[in-house]
Motif scaffolding. Structure first.
Motif, PDB file in Angstrom:
ATOM      1  N   GLU A  51       0.838  -1.211   0.000  1.00  7.30           N
ATOM      2  CA  GLU A  51       0.000   0.000   0.000  1.00  7.30           C
ATOM      3  C   GLU A  51       0.868   1.254   0.000  1.00  7.30           C
ATOM      4  O   GLU A  51       0.557   2.234  -0.685  1.00  7.30           O
ATOM      5  CB  GLU A  51      -0.932  -0.008   1.213  1.00  7.30           C
ATOM      6  N   ALA A  52       1.969   1.245   0.733  1.00  7.98           N
ATOM      7  CA  ALA A  52       2.873   2.400   0.761  1.00  7.98           C
ATOM      8  C   ALA A  52       3.498   2.640  -0.613  1.00  7.98           C
ATOM      9  O   ALA A  52       3.600   3.777  -1.068  1.00  7.98           O
ATOM     10  CB  ALA A  52       3.959   2.191   1.810  1.00  7.98           C
ATOM     11  N   VAL A  53       3.881   1.557  -1.286  1.00 13.69           N
ATOM     12  CA  VAL A  53       4.463   1.685  -2.628  1.00 13.69           C
ATOM     13  C   VAL A  53       3.413   2.219  -3.591  1.00 13.69           C
ATOM     14  O   VAL A  53       3.686   3.095  -4.420  1.00 13.69           O
ATOM     15  CB  VAL A  53       5.032   0.327  -3.108  1.00 13.69           C
ATOM     16  N   ARG A  54       2.186   1.690  -3.520  1.00 11.94           N
ATOM     17  CA  ARG A  54       1.113   2.148  -4.404  1.00 11.94           C
ATOM     18  C   ARG A  54       0.821   3.634  -4.186  1.00 11.94           C
ATOM     19  O   ARG A  54       0.696   4.393  -5.134  1.00 11.94           O
ATOM     20  CB  ARG A  54      -0.163   1.340  -4.169  1.00 11.94           C
ATOM     21  N   ARG A  55       0.764   4.067  -2.927  1.00 16.51           N
ATOM     22  CA  ARG A  55       0.511   5.487  -2.631  1.00 16.51           C
ATOM     23  C   ARG A  55       1.643   6.367  -3.141  1.00 16.51           C
ATOM     24  O   ARG A  55       1.412   7.457  -3.654  1.00 16.51           O
ATOM     25  CB  ARG A  55       0.330   5.690  -1.124  1.00 16.51           C
ATOM     26  N   ALA A  56       2.882   5.896  -3.006  1.00 15.95           N
ATOM     27  CA  ALA A  56       4.030   6.685  -3.475  1.00 15.95           C
ATOM     28  C   ALA A  56       4.001   6.816  -4.999  1.00 15.95           C
ATOM     29  O   ALA A  56       4.275   7.883  -5.551  1.00 15.95           O
ATOM     30  CB  ALA A  56       5.337   6.043  -3.020  1.00 15.95           C
ATOM     31  N   LEU A  57       3.649   5.744  -5.698  1.00 17.04           N
ATOM     32  CA  LEU A  57       3.592   5.792  -7.159  1.00 17.04           C
ATOM     33  C   LEU A  57       2.428   6.659  -7.653  1.00 17.04           C
ATOM     34  O   LEU A  57       2.519   7.270  -8.722  1.00 17.04           O
ATOM     35  CB  LEU A  57       3.475   4.382  -7.737  1.00 17.04           C
ATOM     36  N   ASP A  58       1.339   6.712  -6.892  1.00 16.74           N
ATOM     37  CA  ASP A  58       0.180   7.514  -7.289  1.00 16.74           C
ATOM     38  C   ASP A  58       0.501   9.003  -7.352  1.00 16.74           C
ATOM     39  O   ASP A  58      -0.141   9.736  -8.101  1.00 16.74           O
ATOM     40  CB  ASP A  58      -0.992   7.292  -6.322  1.00 16.74           C
ATOM     41  N   VAL A  59       1.457   9.456  -6.565  1.00 17.42           N
ATOM     42  CA  VAL A  59       1.768  10.889  -6.526  1.00 17.42           C
ATOM     43  C   VAL A  59       3.114  11.232  -7.150  1.00 17.42           C
ATOM     44  O   VAL A  59       3.481  12.400  -7.207  1.00 17.42           O
ATOM     45  CB  VAL A  59       1.716  11.419  -5.067  1.00 17.42           C
ATOM     46  N   GLN A  60       3.847  10.231  -7.638  1.00 19.98           N
ATOM     47  CA  GLN A  60       5.141  10.506  -8.262  1.00 19.98           C
ATOM     48  C   GLN A  60       4.909  11.200  -9.606  1.00 19.98           C
ATOM     49  O   GLN A  60       4.147  10.713 -10.442  1.00 19.98           O
ATOM     50  CB  GLN A  60       5.918   9.204  -8.461  1.00 19.98           C
ATOM     51  N   PRO A  61       5.540  12.349  -9.851  1.00 16.16           N
ATOM     52  CA  PRO A  61       5.282  13.124 -11.074  1.00 16.16           C
ATOM     53  C   PRO A  61       5.482  12.343 -12.365  1.00 16.16           C
ATOM     54  O   PRO A  61       4.700  12.469 -13.302  1.00 16.16           O
ATOM     55  CB  PRO A  61       6.265  14.285 -10.976  1.00 16.16           C
ATOM     56  N   ALA A  62       6.510  11.514 -12.435  1.00 13.84           N
ATOM     57  CA  ALA A  62       6.766  10.755 -13.669  1.00 13.84           C
ATOM     58  C   ALA A  62       5.632   9.771 -13.952  1.00 13.84           C
ATOM     59  O   ALA A  62       5.229   9.580 -15.100  1.00 13.84           O
ATOM     60  CB  ALA A  62       8.099  10.023 -13.570  1.00 13.84           C
ATOM     61  N   VAL A  63       5.098   9.150 -12.905  1.00 14.92           N
ATOM     62  CA  VAL A  63       4.009   8.183 -13.078  1.00 14.92           C
ATOM     63  C   VAL A  63       2.732   8.919 -13.471  1.00 14.92           C
ATOM     64  O   VAL A  63       1.990   8.469 -14.349  1.00 14.92           O
ATOM     65  CB  VAL A  63       3.805   7.354 -11.796  1.00 14.92           C
ATOM     66  N   VAL A  64       2.465  10.049 -12.849  1.00 13.60           N
ATOM     67  CA  VAL A  64       1.276  10.837 -13.184  1.00 13.60           C
ATOM     68  C   VAL A  64       1.355  11.302 -14.637  1.00 13.60           C
ATOM     69  O   VAL A  64       0.372  11.224 -15.387  1.00 13.60           O
ATOM     70  CB  VAL A  64       1.133  12.034 -12.213  1.00 13.60           C
ATOM     71  N   GLN A  65       2.528  11.746 -15.062  1.00 14.78           N
ATOM     72  CA  GLN A  65       2.705  12.189 -16.448  1.00 14.78           C
ATOM     73  C   GLN A  65       2.538  11.012 -17.418  1.00 14.78           C
ATOM     74  O   GLN A  65       1.916  11.153 -18.472  1.00 14.78           O
ATOM     75  CB  GLN A  65       4.075  12.822 -16.640  1.00 14.78           C
ATOM     76  N   ALA A  66       3.058   9.863 -17.068  1.00 14.92           N
ATOM     77  CA  ALA A  66       2.928   8.681 -17.930  1.00 14.92           C
ATOM     78  C   ALA A  66       1.467   8.283 -18.077  1.00 14.92           C
ATOM     79  O   ALA A  66       1.022   7.913 -19.172  1.00 14.92           O
ATOM     80  CB  ALA A  66       3.740   7.524 -17.360  1.00 14.92           C
ATOM     81  N   ARG A  67       0.689   8.370 -17.012  1.00 15.73           N
ATOM     82  CA  ARG A  67      -0.740   8.055 -17.109  1.00 15.73           C
ATOM     83  C   ARG A  67      -1.451   9.054 -18.017  1.00 15.73           C
ATOM     84  O   ARG A  67      -2.336   8.688 -18.787  1.00 15.73           O
ATOM     85  CB  ARG A  67      -1.374   8.060 -15.723  1.00 15.73           C
ATOM     86  N   ALA A  72      -9.659   8.871 -32.131  1.00 13.49           N
ATOM     87  CA  ALA A  72      -9.896   9.898 -33.160  1.00 13.49           C
ATOM     88  C   ALA A  72      -9.454   9.396 -34.531  1.00 13.49           C
ATOM     89  O   ALA A  72     -10.116   9.655 -35.539  1.00 13.49           O
ATOM     90  CB  ALA A  72      -9.155  11.180 -32.796  1.00 13.49           C
ATOM     91  N   ALA A  73      -8.342   8.666 -34.591  1.00 14.48           N
ATOM     92  CA  ALA A  73      -7.856   8.139 -35.868  1.00 14.48           C
ATOM     93  C   ALA A  73      -8.815   7.087 -36.416  1.00 14.48           C
ATOM     94  O   ALA A  73      -9.092   7.046 -37.615  1.00 14.48           O
ATOM     95  CB  ALA A  73      -6.460   7.542 -35.694  1.00 14.48           C
ATOM     96  N   VAL A  74      -9.334   6.239 -35.559  1.00 12.79           N
ATOM     97  CA  VAL A  74     -10.307   5.229 -35.998  1.00 12.79           C
ATOM     98  C   VAL A  74     -11.582   5.918 -36.467  1.00 12.79           C
ATOM     99  O   VAL A  74     -12.178   5.551 -37.474  1.00 12.79           O
ATOM    100  CB  VAL A  74     -10.607   4.224 -34.860  1.00 12.79           C
ATOM    101  N   GLY A  75     -12.002   6.953 -35.765  1.00 14.57           N
ATOM    102  CA  GLY A  75     -13.210   7.679 -36.133  1.00 14.57           C
ATOM    103  C   GLY A  75     -13.093   8.376 -37.470  1.00 14.57           C
ATOM    104  O   GLY A  75     -14.097   8.601 -38.158  1.00 14.57           O
ATOM    105  N   ALA A  76     -11.882   8.699 -37.898  1.00 16.62           N
ATOM    106  CA  ALA A  76     -11.687   9.364 -39.190  1.00 16.62           C
ATOM    107  C   ALA A  76     -12.053   8.443 -40.349  1.00 16.62           C
ATOM    108  O   ALA A  76     -12.372   8.919 -41.439  1.00 16.62           O
ATOM    109  CB  ALA A  76     -10.246   9.835 -39.323  1.00 16.62           C
ATOM    110  N   ASN A 126      -3.904  10.323 -23.334  1.00 11.55           N
ATOM    111  CA  ASN A 126      -3.882  11.102 -24.576  1.00 11.55           C
ATOM    112  C   ASN A 126      -3.674  10.203 -25.795  1.00 11.55           C
ATOM    113  O   ASN A 126      -4.277  10.430 -26.849  1.00 11.55           O
ATOM    114  CB  ASN A 126      -2.792  12.174 -24.525  1.00 11.55           C
ATOM    115  N   ALA A 127      -2.821   9.193 -25.663  1.00 18.09           N
ATOM    116  CA  ALA A 127      -2.591   8.270 -26.778  1.00 18.09           C
ATOM    117  C   ALA A 127      -3.862   7.497 -27.094  1.00 18.09           C
ATOM    118  O   ALA A 127      -4.187   7.273 -28.270  1.00 18.09           O
ATOM    119  CB  ALA A 127      -1.446   7.312 -26.446  1.00 18.09           C
ATOM    120  N   GLY A 128      -4.601   7.103 -26.085  1.00 20.02           N
ATOM    121  CA  GLY A 128      -5.862   6.399 -26.310  1.00 20.02           C
ATOM    122  C   GLY A 128      -6.874   7.286 -27.020  1.00 20.02           C
ATOM    123  O   GLY A 128      -7.591   6.838 -27.918  1.00 20.02           O
TER     124      GLY A 128
END
Length: 99
Positions: free
Chosen positions: A29-45, A57-61, A50-52
């Motif tokens: 739980e401590a590791v999960r909480r730390a990863l939830d607020v780590q800037p690199a992980v938040v940016q990756a999510r 949008a590409a399929v909709g075209a 955005n990629a999804g």
């Protein structure tokens, strides 16, 4: 009298018991909480989200689009007869257009 007031204030400022203030968290739980607020992980999510959206949008075209429209026009049933100088009533004329 001041002794009573200071005793009352001192009683109100006592810290809570140590057991009530302690929060136990497992290592996972401590590791999960730390990863939830780590800037690199938040940016990756955010990048993943955005990629999804870009993929959808590409399929909709490639999906077909449909456009419809229409209109109608009702001409006045009164006409001016220039030969006689009178207004003549004729059956009304309605036209429709659709695409």
């Amino acid at each position: 009298m001041s002794a009573l007031v200071s005793t009352g204030v001192a009683a109100q400022q006592q810290p809570a018991p140590a057991q009530a203030a302690r929060l136990q968290v497992s290592l996972a739980e401590a590791v999960r909480r730390a990863l939830d607020v780590q800037p690199a992980v938040v940016q990756a999510r955010g990048n993943q989200r955005n990629a999804g959206a870009s993929e959808r949008a590409a399929v909709g075209a490639f999906l077909p689009s449909i456009s419809i429209g229409g209109s109608s026009n009702k001409a006045s049933s009164n006409r001016y007869n220039s030969a006689t100088g009178q207004i003549v009533t004729v059956p009304s004329n309605t036209s429709y257009f659709g695409r």
